[in-house]
Design an enzyme around this catalytic site. Structure first.
Site, PDB file in Angstrom:
ATOM      1  N   LYS A  22       0.852  -1.206   0.000  1.00 44.54           N
ATOM      2  CA  LYS A  22       0.000   0.000   0.000  1.00 44.54           C
ATOM      3  C   LYS A  22       0.879   1.243   0.000  1.00 44.54           C
ATOM      4  CE  LYS A  22      -1.654   1.654   4.058  1.00 44.54           C
ATOM      5  NZ  LYS A  22      -1.458   3.064   4.395  1.00 44.54           N
ATOM      6  N   ASN A  23       1.829   1.305   0.907  1.00 46.26           N
ATOM      7  CA  ASN A  23       2.593   2.558   1.081  1.00 46.26           C
ATOM      8  C   ASN A  23       3.565   2.817  -0.068  1.00 46.26           C
ATOM      9  OD1 ASN A  23       1.124   3.034   3.325  1.00 46.26           O
ATOM     10  ND2 ASN A  23       2.743   2.564   4.794  1.00 46.26           N
ATOM     11  N   CYS A 118      -4.164  12.959  12.318  1.00 47.14           N
ATOM     12  CA  CYS A 118      -4.998  11.757  12.332  1.00 47.14           C
ATOM     13  C   CYS A 118      -4.915  11.192  13.740  1.00 47.14           C
ATOM     14  CB  CYS A 118      -4.513  10.747  11.291  1.00 47.14           C
ATOM     15  SG  CYS A 118      -3.000   9.959  11.776  1.00 47.14           S
ATOM     16  N   ARG A 123       1.084  14.926  12.879  1.00 47.25           N
ATOM     17  CA  ARG A 123       1.612  14.599  11.545  1.00 47.25           C
ATOM     18  C   ARG A 123       1.744  15.827  10.640  1.00 47.25           C
ATOM     19  NH1 ARG A 123      -0.720   8.989   9.661  1.00 47.25           N
ATOM     20  NH2 ARG A 123       1.176   9.010   8.400  1.00 47.25           N
ATOM     21  N   ASP A 308       4.754   0.680  12.217  1.00 46.51           N
ATOM     22  CA  ASP A 308       3.504   0.124  11.680  1.00 46.51           C
ATOM     23  C   ASP A 308       3.269  -1.311  12.116  1.00 46.51           C
ATOM     24  OD1 ASP A 308       3.596   1.835   8.459  1.00 46.51           O
ATOM     25  OD2 ASP A 308       3.157   2.500  10.491  1.00 46.51           O
ATOM     26  N   ARG A 400      -8.628  -0.040   4.689  1.00 48.77           N
ATOM     27  CA  ARG A 400      -7.689   0.905   4.062  1.00 48.77           C
ATOM     28  C   ARG A 400      -6.368   0.205   3.735  1.00 48.77           C
ATOM     29  NH1 ARG A 400      -6.957   6.556   6.828  1.00 48.77           N
ATOM     30  NH2 ARG A 400      -5.598   6.584   5.019  1.00 48.77           N
TER      31      ARG A 400
HETATM   32  C1  EPZ Z   1       4.680   6.926   6.327  1.00 46.06           C
HETATM   33  O1  EPZ Z   1       3.968   8.024   6.871  1.00 46.06           O
HETATM   34  C2  EPZ Z   1       3.683   5.781   6.271  1.00 46.06           C
HETATM   35  N1  EPZ Z   1       2.564   6.149   5.401  1.00 46.06           N
HETATM   36  C3  EPZ Z   1       3.173   5.477   7.682  1.00 46.06           C
HETATM   37  O2  EPZ Z   1       2.307   4.338   7.597  1.00 46.06           O
HETATM   38  C4  EPZ Z   1       4.368   5.116   8.560  1.00 46.06           C
HETATM   39  O3  EPZ Z   1       3.912   4.900   9.881  1.00 46.06           O
HETATM   40  C5  EPZ Z   1       5.387   6.268   8.543  1.00 46.06           C
HETATM   41  O4  EPZ Z   1       5.773   6.542   7.179  1.00 46.06           O
HETATM   42  C6  EPZ Z   1       6.638   5.943   9.335  1.00 46.06           C
HETATM   43  O5  EPZ Z   1       7.235   4.781   8.829  1.00 46.06           O
HETATM   44  C7  EPZ Z   1       2.722   6.073   4.064  1.00 46.06           C
HETATM   45  O6  EPZ Z   1       3.775   5.717   3.561  1.00 46.06           O
HETATM   46  C8  EPZ Z   1       1.532   6.450   3.229  1.00 46.06           C
HETATM   47  P1  EPZ Z   1       6.951  10.208   8.354  1.00 46.06           P
HETATM   48  P2  EPZ Z   1       4.641   9.496   6.846  1.00 46.06           P
HETATM   49  O7  EPZ Z   1       6.960  11.441   7.528  1.00 46.06           O
HETATM   50  O8  EPZ Z   1       5.452   9.656   5.626  1.00 46.06           O
HETATM   51  C9  EPZ Z   1       6.828  13.577  11.736  1.00 46.06           C
HETATM   52  C10 EPZ Z   1       0.358   3.111   7.866  1.00 46.06           C
HETATM   53  O9  EPZ Z   1      -0.130   2.610   8.896  1.00 46.06           O
HETATM   54  N2  EPZ Z   1       6.878  14.514  10.597  1.00 46.06           N
HETATM   55  O10 EPZ Z   1       8.105   9.256   8.254  1.00 46.06           O
HETATM   56  O11 EPZ Z   1       3.576  10.479   7.133  1.00 46.06           O
HETATM   57  C11 EPZ Z   1       5.553  12.744  11.757  1.00 46.06           C
HETATM   58  O12 EPZ Z   1       4.536  13.436  12.446  1.00 46.06           O
HETATM   59  C12 EPZ Z   1       0.926   4.509   7.931  1.00 46.06           C
HETATM   60  O13 EPZ Z   1       0.459   2.537   6.759  1.00 46.06           O
HETATM   61  C13 EPZ Z   1       7.008  15.884  10.865  1.00 46.06           C
HETATM   62  O14 EPZ Z   1       7.054  16.297  12.022  1.00 46.06           O
HETATM   63  O15 EPZ Z   1       5.618   9.402   8.109  1.00 46.06           O
HETATM   64  C14 EPZ Z   1       5.994  11.502  12.486  1.00 46.06           C
HETATM   65  O16 EPZ Z   1       5.949  11.752  13.879  1.00 46.06           O
HETATM   66  C15 EPZ Z   1       0.714   5.160   9.289  1.00 46.06           C
HETATM   67  N3  EPZ Z   1       7.082  16.755   9.827  1.00 46.06           N
HETATM   68  C16 EPZ Z   1       7.446  11.315  12.039  1.00 46.06           C
HETATM   69  O17 EPZ Z   1       7.870  12.599  11.563  1.00 46.06           O
HETATM   70  C17 EPZ Z   1       7.029  16.324   8.521  1.00 46.06           C
HETATM   71  O18 EPZ Z   1       7.110  17.174   7.608  1.00 46.06           O
HETATM   72  C18 EPZ Z   1       7.636  10.307  10.909  1.00 46.06           C
HETATM   73  O19 EPZ Z   1       6.730  10.656   9.885  1.00 46.06           O
HETATM   74  C19 EPZ Z   1       6.898  14.934   8.269  1.00 46.06           C
HETATM   75  C20 EPZ Z   1       6.832  14.044   9.315  1.00 46.06           C
END
Ligand code: EPZ
Length: 421
Positions: A22-23, A118, A123, A308, A400
């Site tokens: 999915k991701n 969410c 996020r 995850d 989802r």
């Molecule tokens: C991706 O989300 C995945 N989603 C998430 O999977 C996964 O949990 C996450 O990566 C971490 O591995 C998809 O790929 C669609 P991040 P993403 O940017 O890209 C903070 C699932 O269950 N952050 O690596 O949104 C953020 O809040 C989902 O399939 C900022 O602060 O994750 C988090 O605390 C859930 N500012 C941390 O960094 C930003 O600009 C990591 O987020 C971006 C992120």
């Protein structure tokens, strides 16, 4: 809203085929916006999130042809009808922010709704936005939308992420493929989905090096062409189903599973006395000595233990011998499955980002509430092991990210059915 009813306590035996990731799809699909030629994606999972991303791409003017029961997509963004990704679509799926980089790179303008938070956390997308500004974009935040312009196109730059972000790495890698000059992403995410995206972009003519390491270098080109790409297996679905025979007893073969995609999980399962063996078609999982040993788990970016899989592993540890310790370091609120597991008899203490799970002899089925994608599947795993009936509400979260979850588990002997309301 649909619910899932499970009568647990039955060891699972059989095979589960792992679907496409999915991701990976949620970043490969917007990558099609970088070219006016068709991008063919195969091994696409049939999930609600894929349908949402399809809606967003079509709203921008792309054509999306589905075939092979939705497992093959051909996406062609010949020209854009408009440059707005609407709040109503983006709020339902945060990954929609991944249209921003490609659209800005190709069209030099984009208006995308901020995704909002969410259940698992605020996020923010500040890393995405700061990175695009480094590439020369003018960004303005107005009424919940990012208004982005890059007259004359984006320009390569060095971007050093203060911490690892999967989405920011993906957005900026895509944007940089059409920027003038070289872009260097430092402290980049190393997830397999990042590597899969880089491979697809390279097939489209992008100049990319270093994916899978923490420094990715992209030399911009004038245009990208069409390509055909097979989506890699979903390592989170794989890891989730590896935990099913571990929590129920029995033995399950995961068809299409690859050890290298889940190495951190395999290491922890072996430590818990769960046997993971490679087979000709994938991997086979079963308990080694009939019990589960307690573990210490701290989530971290790849190749560390995936956030995850934290909720799913917590479900397993509710039945371990001894006390397990979890530390969730990626998201600020990712223990919402804990109170629901406690309704089933689990003993869990949550203090901020740390949770202690005191193993119990058995779980008992109960009505429980799904709050996010991975929390909901951890409740399904617990229900498979619990005595009596578990009713998982708000199953749309599950749909989802897990294709035909009840069919895949029923094929291994689970007593599980979907109750349509
Ligand atoms: C991706 O989300 C995945 N989603 C998430 O999977 C996964 O949990 C996450 O990566 C971490 O591995 C998809 O790929 C669609 P991040 P993403 O940017 O890209 C903070 C699932 O269950 N952050 O690596 O949104 C953020 O809040 C989902 O399939 C900022 O602060 O994750 C988090 O605390 C859930 N500012 C941390 O960094 C930003 O600009 C990591 O987020 C971006 C992120």
């Amino acid at each position: 809203m649909d619910r899932i009813a499970i009568t647990g306590g039955r060891p699972l035996h059989g095979e589960i085929s792992i679907s496409g990731a999915k991701n990976a799809c949620l970043t490969l699909m917007p990558a099609a916006l970088l070219s006016d030629e068709p991008l063919e994606l195969t091994n696409v999972p049939r999930l609600a999130d894929i349908e949402m991303m399809t809606k967003i791409l079509v709203s921008l003017g792309a054509s999306v042809e589905l075939s092979e029961q939705g497992r093959r997509l051909v996406i062609t963004a010949k020209k854009f009808e408009q440059h707005l990704a609407h709040y109503d679509l983006v709020r339902k799926m945060r990954a929609s922010i991944l249209v921003l980089g490609p659209m800005l790179a190709r069209e030099h303008e984009a208006v995308v709704s901020l995704p909002g938070g969410c259940a698992i956390g605020a996020r923010p997308v500040d890393l995405h936005l700061k990175g695009l500004e480094k590439l020369g974009a003018d960004l303005e935040l107005r009424t919940g939308y990012v208004h982005a312009k890059a007259p004359g196109g984006l320009k390569g730059a060095e971007i050093d992420f203060p911490f690892v972000s999967v989405g920011a790495t993906e957005n900026l890698m895509m944007a940089a493929t059409l920027a003038k000059g070289v872009t260097v992403l430092k402290n980049a995410a190393k997830e397999p989905e990042i590597v899969d995206l880089a491979r697809c972009l390279r097939k489209m003519g992008a100049e990319i090096d270093g994916e899978g390491s923490d420094v990715i270098e992209i030399e911009g080109v004038d245009r990208l062409k069409g390509a055909s790409h097979r989506v890699l297996p979903d390592r989170i679905e794989l890891g989730t189903y590896m935990l099913a025979p571990a929590i129920t007893g029995g033995e399950v073969e995961l068809i299409g599973g690859k050890r290298r995609l889940v190495s951190a999980l395999v290491e922890k399962l072996e430590e818990a006395d769960i046997e993971v063996a490679d087979t000709e078609n994938g991997m086979r999982v079963k308990r080694r000595n009939g019990h589960i040993d307690a573990l210490d788990i701290a989530t971290s970016p790849y190749p560390g233990f995936p956030t995850d899989l934290q909720a799913q592993m917590m479900a397993l540890m509710t039945l371990a011998k001894g006390t397990s310790r979890f530390e969730e370091t990626i998201f600020e609120n990712r223990y919402m499955h804990a109170p629901e597991l406690m309704r089933m008899g689990a003993k869990i203490d949550v203090q901020g980002g740390v949770a202690h799970v005191h193993g119990v002899e058995r779980l008992t089925g109960a009505p429980v509430m799904a709050t996010d994608l991975r929390a909901s599947v951890s409740l399904v795993l617990a229900g498979l092991a619990a005595e009596g009936e578990t009713l998982v509400n708000r199953v749309y979260h599950l749909d989802r990210g897990y294709e035909q979850v009840e069919d895949k588990l029923r094929a291994c002997g689970a007593q599980i059915e979907r109750l349509k309301d």
